[in-house]
Design an enzyme around this catalytic site. Structure first.
Site, PDB file in Angstrom:
ATOM      1  N   CYS A  88       7.388  14.115   1.129  1.00 28.39           N
ATOM      2  CA  CYS A  88       6.763  12.995   0.383  1.00 28.39           C
ATOM      3  C   CYS A  88       7.117  13.037  -1.076  1.00 28.39           C
ATOM      4  O   CYS A  88       8.171  12.584  -1.308  1.00 28.39           O
ATOM      5  CB  CYS A  88       5.001  13.190   0.456  1.00 28.39           C
TER       6      CYS A  88
ATOM      7  N   HIS B  30       4.766  13.975   6.334  1.00 31.36           N
ATOM      8  CA  HIS B  30       4.270  15.208   6.117  1.00 31.36           C
ATOM      9  C   HIS B  30       4.733  15.883   7.441  1.00 31.36           C
ATOM     10  O   HIS B  30       3.576  16.214   8.113  1.00 31.36           O
ATOM     11  CB  HIS B  30       3.020  15.391   5.784  1.00 31.36           C
TER      12      HIS B  30
ATOM     13  N   GLU C 130       4.840  19.095   7.782  1.00 32.01           N
ATOM     14  CA  GLU C 130       4.144  20.462   7.927  1.00 32.01           C
ATOM     15  C   GLU C 130       2.794  20.297   8.834  1.00 32.01           C
ATOM     16  O   GLU C 130       2.530  21.241   9.537  1.00 32.01           O
ATOM     17  CB  GLU C 130       3.732  20.780   6.566  1.00 32.01           C
TER      18      GLU C 130
HETATM   19  N1  GLN Z   1       2.376  10.561  -5.100  1.00 37.19           N
HETATM   20  C1  GLN Z   1       3.180   9.880  -4.158  1.00 37.19           C
HETATM   21  C2  GLN Z   1       2.895   8.699  -3.366  1.00 37.19           C
HETATM   22  O1  GLN Z   1       1.663   8.504  -3.336  1.00 37.19           O
HETATM   23  C3  GLN Z   1       3.257  10.954  -3.124  1.00 37.19           C
HETATM   24  C4  GLN Z   1       2.464  11.335  -2.180  1.00 37.19           C
HETATM   25  C5  GLN Z   1       2.276  12.580  -1.525  1.00 37.19           C
HETATM   26  O2  GLN Z   1       3.040  13.448  -1.762  1.00 37.19           O
HETATM   27  N2  GLN Z   1       1.623  12.565  -0.401  1.00 37.19           N
HETATM   28  O3  GLN Z   1       3.555   7.863  -2.575  1.00 37.19           O
END
Ligand code: GLN
Length: 563
Positions: A384, A510, A512
């Site tokens: 992300c 994500h 994970e």
């Molecule tokens: N802050 C970034 C976004 O909102 C990444 C979010 C995250 O890593 N979950 O796109």
């Protein structure tokens, strides 16, 4: 009357003894008998969900397939029981009160006075029963967060007490997880706090049927007898649970203690199959036997609280175990990374992970880590925000856009390579408004991602507002970035990778959350595979000698253990 059986799990004496893992492990030993298990966590805080809470306060936010932002214990539930949980599996006081108050405003209560009993407790019971109904579970396992005696937990305890009255007596089982402190001077474990805690529970009308006594020291038969006698539970229902080397030991410890049999006996349930824990045992054995290590640096800003990256760390453990390696994590505070000094902090790593995050603090350090990984061909997985910083780094140092940034961190940049999604621009509320939950993604043949997944289409969980900005797609691609995963309409970049690199992959989602102990996630497996190759090729002698000798003089890892 429904036939669903309910297990209610409360905590006593102190928190942080691993109640969530214990509950997840109970789920696993029941599933091993072919029973369908659903798990729910009741959280007494007033936030609607942990989505807006600081990771320092709460640890990781676990995202479900259907896009709920939930307690990290749900991650343990999924990893241990291996059934997807949904938004029904995490109930907070905030949700319960908000629902009741909404009904009150609508006039649903026809002028009645709204009270904790029965309105709040009824809403809690409704949500517990709904989970059983929606999942078709044989057994619903309900964990009450916090410990007995917490003021805010009282409505939950009252609700689970009342649940019994609407069930057949043997359709509810109450498990109390306590802690046995050890007095060094007299070398003994004390049961008194457990006795008090069981009494507190009783004063709320709940009699514990099973006591799981967490402890750091071996428990004698006399201690078990004492707990049984003073807490009024069967001797075989007193289960000592010594702190395990790995959390994945816990289901096996409960199995060997006969807990599942006691539970089935209590419910008069027959197992549906012979106990299936062979593969699990093998996996735990493999974890224990692994001596050669693989060292992965997690570069984040919440590294002081490892719980903030719970699923990331577990996913790395799963992948390392598959390759018979012991995982050593080096936690690296991204704020501490400087361009000229980062080599010292990063040089010993076999791989780098930059996990998710929000806000500017620590971002420049993550960009430095991405640059180091790209230039030194260190295997890298960006999750992300970790994918976004990989793109920012590429734009700054390969394309030469010095001020490239995400508009999350610099609204006025001339090169907003990461930008707010259109449908996010009008949103002002912070809670529950991100792109959340599972979305499909198409993979490009021949890419590292496609090789790792061995699939053309995947589905992964998201939690973000910002996206790769398509205005820059062509320039990136022409200079060596491969956008190997796209949304089916090809409008959203889901995976980016550096073409000329052993393994530098970033995902907007994500991965994970989908890794399981005996089924590691493809992207983590790909990372660890590349890490091992790098380790072996860069120091063949070192890795061979590690095999033969237990300790290396310069190896702090050997002293630190697997995690
Ligand atoms: N802050 C970034 C976004 O909102 C990444 C979010 C995250 O890593 N979950 O796109």
């Amino acid at each position: 009357m429904s036939n669903i059986k309910y297990i209610f799990c409360t905590g006593g004496v102190v928190s942080s003894v691993g109640k969530g893992i214990t509950v997840a492990a109970i789920g696993r030993v029941l599933k091993a008998r072919g029973l369908k298990v659903a798990i729910q966590k009741l959280d007494p805080y007033l936030n609607l969900d942990p989505g807006t809470m600081s990771p320092y306060q709460h640890g990781e936010v676990f995202v479900t397939q259907d896009g709920a932002e939930t307690d990290l214990d749900l991650g343990h539930y999924e990893r241990f029981v291996d059934e997807p949980v949904t938004n029904l599996s995490n109930v907070t006081s905030g949700q319960v009160y908000s629902e009741v108050l909404e009904k009150e405003r609508r006039g649903d209560y026809l002028g009645k006075t709204i009270q904790v009993i029965p309105h709040i407790t009824n809403e809690i019971k409704r949500r517990i029963k709904l989970l059983g109904k929606e999942t078709g579970a044989d057994i619903v396992l309900v964990e009450v967060g916090g410990t007995v005696g917490d003021i805010e937990g009282q409505p939950f305890l009252e609700a689970i007490r009342q649940m019994r009255t609407s069930l057949k007596r043997r359709d509810a089982l109450y498990i109390h997880v306590t802690f046995l402190p050890y007095i060094g001077a007299t070398k003994e474990l004390k049961t008194k706090p457990t006795q008090h805690s069981v009494r507190d529970l009783r004063s709320m009308g709940i009699a514990a049927n099973v006591i799981i006594a967490r402890t750091d020291h071996p428990v004698s038969k006399e201690v078990v007898e004492k707990i049984s006698l003073f807490c009024d539970v069967d001797e075989e229902a007193v289960v000592p649970l010594i702190t395990a080397e790995s959390i994945y030991d816990v289901p096996l410890m409960l199995e060997d203690a006969g807990l599942a049999e006691y539970i089935l006996d209590w419910f008069k349930l027959e197992p549906r199959q012979k106990v299936e824990l062979g593969a699990w045992r093998e996996m735990v054995g493999k974890m224990r036997d692994a001596t050669e290590k693989v060292t992965v640096g997690i570069v984040g800003k919440y590294v002081e609280l490892e719980d903030a990256y719970m699923s990331v760390k577990e996913a790395l453990v799963h992948a390392a175990t598959t390759y018979g390696k012991a995982l050593e994590v080096k936690w690296i505070q991204s704020e501490s990374l400087r361009k000229d000094g980062c080599h010292e902090q990063l040089k010993e790593l076999d791989a780098i992970v930059v996990p998710g995050g929000f806000g500017y603090r620590g971002v420049e350090g993550k960009i430095i880590a991405a640059q180091y990984a790209r230039e030194n061909k260190v295997p890298y997985l960006g999750l992300c925000l970790g994918m976004q910083v990989m793109c920012i780094e590429f734009a700054r140092n390969v394309l030469g856009f010095e001020d490239a940034n995400s508009t999350e961190f610099d609204e006025n940049t001339h090169h907003p390579v990461i930008d707010l999604m259109l449908d996010q621009r009008a949103i002002t509320d912070l809670g529950g408004t991100m792109r959340l939950g599972a979305y499909p993604c198409m993979l490009k043949p021949g890419s590292a991602a496609h090789t790792a997944y061995k699939q053309d289409e995947i589905e992964e969980r998201h939690r973000h507002r910002w996206e790769f900005n398509n205005d820059f797609r062509q320039q990136f691609e022409e200079n060596g970035m491969n956008f190997s995963g796209l949304s089916p309409d090809e409008l959203l970049v889901e995976i980016s990778e550096i073409a000329d690199h052993p393994y530098m992959v970033g995902s907007q989602f994500h991965p994970e959350f989908l890794s399981r102990p005996n089924r590691p996630h493809a992207l983590f497996e790909g990372l660890i595979k590349a890490a091992i190759e790098r380790h072996d090729s860069s120091s063949p002698k070192k890795s061979r000698s590690r095999k033969n000798t237990q300790k290396q003089p310069n190896s702090t890892a050997a002293q630190n253990g697997a995690d």
